[in-house]
Design an enzyme around this catalytic site. Structure first.
Site, short mmCIF file in Angstrom:
data_model
loop_
_atom_site.label_atom_id
_atom_site.label_comp_id
_atom_site.label_asym_id
_atom_site.label_seq_id
_atom_site.Cartn_x
_atom_site.Cartn_y
_atom_site.Cartn_z
N LYS A 107 -3.67 -1.87 10.31
CA LYS A 107 -4.09 -1.99 8.92
C LYS A 107 -4.34 -3.44 8.50
O LYS A 107 -5.02 -3.68 7.51
CB LYS A 107 -3.00 -1.42 8.01
CG LYS A 107 -2.66 0.04 8.25
CD LYS A 107 -3.55 0.95 7.44
CE LYS A 107 -3.03 2.37 7.45
NZ LYS A 107 -3.80 3.24 6.57
N ASP A 118 0.84 -1.19 0.00
CA ASP A 118 0.00 0.00 0.00
C ASP A 118 0.88 1.24 0.00
O ASP A 118 1.89 1.30 0.72
CB ASP A 118 -0.93 0.01 1.21
CG ASP A 118 -2.09 0.97 1.05
OD1 ASP A 118 -2.60 1.08 -0.08
OD2 ASP A 118 -2.49 1.60 2.03
N TYR A 127 3.02 2.84 15.14
CA TYR A 127 3.65 3.01 13.84
C TYR A 127 5.07 3.60 13.88
O TYR A 127 5.78 3.56 12.88
CB TYR A 127 2.77 3.84 12.91
CG TYR A 127 2.92 5.35 13.02
CD1 TYR A 127 3.52 6.07 11.99
CD2 TYR A 127 2.43 6.04 14.12
CE1 TYR A 127 3.64 7.45 12.07
CE2 TYR A 127 2.55 7.42 14.20
CZ TYR A 127 3.15 8.11 13.17
OH TYR A 127 3.26 9.47 13.25
N TYR A 185 1.13 5.80 -0.50
CA TYR A 185 0.76 7.03 0.21
C TYR A 185 0.96 8.16 -0.80
O TYR A 185 1.83 9.01 -0.64
CB TYR A 185 1.70 7.15 1.41
CG TYR A 185 1.44 8.24 2.43
CD1 TYR A 185 0.21 8.43 3.02
CD2 TYR A 185 2.51 9.05 2.87
CE1 TYR A 185 0.01 9.39 3.99
CE2 TYR A 185 2.33 10.00 3.85
CZ TYR A 185 1.07 10.18 4.40
OH TYR A 185 0.89 11.13 5.39
N THR A 206 -8.67 -5.54 4.41
CA THR A 206 -8.60 -4.63 3.27
C THR A 206 -9.66 -5.10 2.27
O THR A 206 -9.59 -6.24 1.80
CB THR A 206 -7.21 -4.66 2.59
OG1 THR A 206 -6.21 -4.32 3.56
CG2 THR A 206 -7.15 -3.69 1.43
N HIS A 208 -3.69 14.30 0.80
CA HIS A 208 -3.83 13.45 1.98
C HIS A 208 -2.59 13.54 2.87
O HIS A 208 -2.70 13.67 4.11
CB HIS A 208 -4.08 12.01 1.56
CG HIS A 208 -4.08 11.03 2.70
ND1 HIS A 208 -5.03 11.03 3.68
CD2 HIS A 208 -3.21 10.03 3.01
CE1 HIS A 208 -4.78 10.08 4.55
NE2 HIS A 208 -3.68 9.45 4.17
N GLU A 260 -9.33 12.91 7.88
CA GLU A 260 -9.29 14.24 7.28
C GLU A 260 -10.66 14.93 7.32
O GLU A 260 -10.75 16.13 7.60
CB GLU A 260 -8.83 14.14 5.83
CG GLU A 260 -7.45 13.56 5.64
CD GLU A 260 -7.24 13.15 4.20
OE1 GLU A 260 -6.83 14.01 3.40
OE2 GLU A 260 -7.52 11.97 3.88
N ARG A 275 -7.09 4.09 13.73
CA ARG A 275 -6.18 5.21 13.93
C ARG A 275 -5.56 5.24 15.32
O ARG A 275 -4.42 5.68 15.48
CB ARG A 275 -6.92 6.52 13.67
CG ARG A 275 -7.48 6.68 12.26
CD ARG A 275 -6.40 6.66 11.21
NE ARG A 275 -6.96 6.94 9.89
CZ ARG A 275 -6.28 6.82 8.76
NH1 ARG A 275 -5.03 6.40 8.79
NH2 ARG A 275 -6.85 7.09 7.60
N GLU A 280 -10.14 4.26 4.21
CA GLU A 280 -9.31 4.99 3.26
C GLU A 280 -9.78 4.61 1.87
O GLU A 280 -9.71 3.43 1.47
CB GLU A 280 -7.83 4.65 3.45
CG GLU A 280 -7.27 5.22 4.75
CD GLU A 280 -5.77 5.06 4.88
OE1 GLU A 280 -5.20 5.78 5.72
OE2 GLU A 280 -5.19 4.23 4.16
N GLN A 298 -2.89 2.61 15.33
CA GLN A 298 -1.83 3.08 14.44
C GLN A 298 -0.95 4.13 15.11
O GLN A 298 0.28 4.09 15.01
CB GLN A 298 -2.45 3.66 13.16
CG GLN A 298 -1.44 4.15 12.14
CD GLN A 298 -2.11 4.71 10.90
OE1 GLN A 298 -3.33 4.71 10.78
NE2 GLN A 298 -1.32 5.20 9.96
N ASP A 358 -8.94 0.59 2.51
CA ASP A 358 -7.91 0.18 3.46
C ASP A 358 -8.37 0.60 4.86
O ASP A 358 -8.03 1.67 5.35
CB ASP A 358 -6.58 0.85 3.10
CG ASP A 358 -5.44 0.38 3.98
OD1 ASP A 358 -5.50 -0.76 4.46
OD2 ASP A 358 -4.49 1.17 4.18
N GLU A 369 -9.34 4.13 -1.76
CA GLU A 369 -8.16 3.92 -2.59
C GLU A 369 -8.53 3.21 -3.89
O GLU A 369 -9.65 2.74 -4.08
CB GLU A 369 -7.13 3.07 -1.84
CG GLU A 369 -6.66 3.66 -0.52
CD GLU A 369 -5.44 2.95 0.03
OE1 GLU A 369 -4.72 2.29 -0.77
OE2 GLU A 369 -5.19 3.04 1.25
#
Length: 405
Positions: A245, A117, A236, A119, A249, A124, A354, A229, A191, A232, A225, A193
């Site tokens: 994550k 995956d 992370y 970014y 998916t 974003h 966001e 949060r 997310e 994460q 995805d 995608e």
């Protein structure tokens, strides 16, 4: 309406013909299908009935044999399929082999080999930087405009659209917590995608150049995805996403071949930093690698965002080149995600992180406010791309319902 008589302008008309794998209701047998309107054609049975040399690729329980066959065969099969569903001479043979979508079960259309995956949206990445590093001089990390940032995900938890998503549990530690706690995620996110599906493999030690993208990538699909949060944020640093994550998916049941998206190809946004040669898509002879895909994100049937894929800074061709530049080889069934698709406007943000600015600004939905997902919420991604003569090419939807941990 009979499948041959799909209305003009249908986004799933004969100009599209995405591939999937289905079982008739009440059966456990799986086979490759091709979508036309609100029907699915048993592609293997059609190939057998018409004496096609491609029967061995289509009369299968997964798309992988077709994916592995390479771009020349992909074009030949697509040319035959268009003929089978449009030529009146084939109607009597092919029409009985269609089934209404309402009478079939759709499966994960290919066996996922590896999952990566990325970014790739500057909007974003900048939003995330402003949220998590509000005092930083630059919202982007120093490497961001020099290479497509990515991480290696978990192929075994890629699931087909319609699969319930169990709220993940794990460690989390909020700013005011004296120590980590364990429990269900309270900041479950999505997310929006686009996923790219690799067909033809590559040799170990041989990078795949920008110009070879269409020799290896069969098609694309929508991808969600799912992201915890709170898990994460705690895990992370320093190695990136892991348990936040890897629990699920979601991908569409339909893979749109790149050949169906010729009229949706666009140039990517203007780059502000010089690129190393292996990523430089401004070089002579390199085709533009962007796609004009119009995505919608809905929660419980209410549209909350419309992210435009055309704004993505890094293209799928650049991602593939970067993913293999160290000599890593491709396998049939590899899947890689674009990263969250977000545009410059507030209503174009592809994640709740966001859209709610990390929970500060709740969304007003008909069934109540949302900062992050609640149990029972149903998230649906849909999209279309421009086609010939003002038409539209539909992408198969991705939907998933959150269930209690």
């Amino acid at each position: 309406m009979p499948p041959f008589d799909v209305p003009e302008g249908d986004p799933f008309g004969p100009h599209n013909l995405p591939y999937g794998v289905f079982s008739p209701s009440g059966s456990t047998e799986r086979t490759v299908g091709v979508r036309l309107g609100d029907h699915v054609l048993d592609a293997g049975a059609a190939a057998a009935a018409l004496g096609s040399p491609h029967r061995s690729l289509l009369d299968r329980p997964t798309l992988n044999p077709l994916l592995a066959a390479g771009p020349g065969t992909w074009s030949d099969v697509r040319r035959d399929l268009v003929s089978w569903v449009t030529d009146p001479a084939h109607r009597a043979t092919v029409e009985p082999l269609f089934r209404p979508l309402s009478e079939v079960i759709l499966h994960l259309p290919f066996e996922v080999a590896d999952y990566v995956d990325f970014y790739a949206s500057e909007h974003h990445a900048r939003n995330a930087g402003r949220i998590f590093r509000p005092d930083a001089a630059d919202s982007l990390m120093p490497n961001w405009k020099h290479l497509p940032v990515g991480y290696h995900g978990r192929a075994g938890t890629v699931v087909v659209s319609g699969t319930d998503v169990v709220r993940p549990s794990g460690q989390r530690k909020g700013p005011g917590d004296p120590a980590p706690v364990f429990g269900p995620s309270v900041r479950l996110d999505i997310e929006a995608e686009v996923g790219f599906v690799v067909g033809a493999p590559s040799q170990p030690g041989r990078p795949v150049g920008l110009g070879d993208f269409r020799s290896h990538v069969f098609g694309l699909c929508l991808l969600n995805d799912w992201s915890a949060r709170d898990i994460q944020a705690w895990e992370y640093v320093p190695l990136g996403p892991f348990l936040a994550k890897s629990f699920a998916t979601s991908v569409s049941a339909w893979i749109t071949p790149l050949e169906a998206l010729e009229h949706a190809r666009v140039a990517p946004p203007e780059r502000t930093h010089p690129l190393l040669p292996y990523l430089d898509d401004t070089a002579p002879g390199v085709e533009p690698g962007g796609y004009d895909l119009r995505i919608s994100v809905a929660i419980n049937g209410h549209v909350v965002s419309e992210p435009p894929y055309s704004t993505m800074y890094w293209t799928a061709a650049q991602q593939l080149a970067h993913m293999t530049v160290n000599g890593a080889s491709l396998r049939t069934g590899d899947l890689y995600g674009s990263g969250t698709v977000s545009g410059p406007a507030e209503h174009q943000r592809g994640s709740l992180l966001e859209l709610t600015w990390n929970g500060r600004d709740p969304l007003e939905l008909p069934d109540g406010k949302r900062t992050f997902l609640e149990d029972g919420d149903v998230v649906t991604l849909t999209a279309w791309a421009p086609g010939a003569d003002g038409g539209r090419v539909g992408l198969g939807e991705v939907t998933g319902r959150v269930v209690t941990a």
